[in-house]
Design a protein around this motif. Structure first.
Motif, PDB file in Angstrom:
ATOM      1  N   TYR A  50       0.743  -1.218  -0.028  1.00 15.52           N
ATOM      2  CA  TYR A  50       0.042   0.205   0.013  1.00 15.52           C
ATOM      3  C   TYR A  50       0.892   1.389   0.042  1.00 15.52           C
ATOM      4  N   GLN A  51       1.992   1.206  -0.177  1.00 12.20           N
ATOM      5  CA  GLN A  51       2.960   2.355  -0.316  1.00 12.20           C
ATOM      6  C   GLN A  51       2.815   3.110   0.902  1.00 12.20           C
ATOM      7  N   LEU A  52       2.689   2.544   2.191  1.00 10.06           N
ATOM      8  CA  LEU A  52       2.554   3.332   3.292  1.00 10.06           C
ATOM      9  C   LEU A  52       3.965   4.192   4.073  1.00 10.06           C
ATOM     10  N   PRO A  53       3.619   5.382   4.490  1.00 14.20           N
ATOM     11  CA  PRO A  53       4.671   6.189   4.972  1.00 14.20           C
ATOM     12  C   PRO A  53       5.119   5.468   6.244  1.00 14.20           C
ATOM     13  N   TRP A  54       5.704   4.157   6.458  1.00 17.84           N
ATOM     14  CA  TRP A  54       5.859   3.515   7.467  1.00 17.84           C
ATOM     15  C   TRP A  54       6.881   4.224   8.581  1.00 17.84           C
ATOM     16  N   HIS A  55       7.732   5.084   8.065  1.00 14.07           N
ATOM     17  CA  HIS A  55       8.939   5.844   8.785  1.00 14.07           C
ATOM     18  C   HIS A  55       8.103   6.787   9.626  1.00 14.07           C
ATOM     19  N   ARG A  56       6.908   7.259   9.427  1.00 12.17           N
ATOM     20  CA  ARG A  56       6.326   8.083  10.099  1.00 12.17           C
ATOM     21  C   ARG A  56       5.561   7.789  11.428  1.00 12.17           C
ATOM     22  N   VAL A  57       5.774   6.336  11.689  1.00 14.71           N
ATOM     23  CA  VAL A  57       5.118   5.674  12.855  1.00 14.71           C
ATOM     24  C   VAL A  57       6.255   5.198  13.896  1.00 14.71           C
TER      25      VAL A  57
END
Length: 105
Positions: A50-57
């Motif tokens: 889903y191309q999630l911005p994982w780095h923002r978690v």
């Protein structure tokens, strides 16, 4: 996909550039106040699809949870977005924390 998982994907997708949320915040907003670990698992499994911005978690202490190269990458991505990450890989939740609108609450 279960509704909780759908909510998690939508919430993470909606975290704006230069802002962060914690695993626990995401779980609470998505409908499971004690689902932080499930959020972590979903983030790990669905980030690429889903191309999630994982780095923002980040974790509840405002820290990058990853170790090694993952932590370095996360820090670089956040700093590229203007987020200040200190020497202990900690981020100010007061300054950079994001609270989504009432859509999921």
């Amino acid at each position: 996909m279960q509704q909780f998982s759908i909510n998690v994907v939508q919430i993470i997708s909606g975290i704006p550039v230069g802002r962060v949320m914690t695993y626990g915040q995401i779980a609470k907003v998505a409908g499971k106040a004690r689902g932080a670990r499930q959020v972590a698992r979903l983030l790990h499994t669905l980030s690429e699809k889903y191309q999630l911005p994982w780095h923002r978690v980040i974790n509840s202490k405002g820290e990058i949870s990853l170790k090694g190269e993952g932590a370095v990458t996360q820090k670089q991505l956040l700093e590229k977005e203007g987020v200040i990450v200190n020497h202990a890989n900690k981020i100010s939740l007061k300054q950079y924390g994001y609270i989504p609108d009432q859509e999921f609450m």
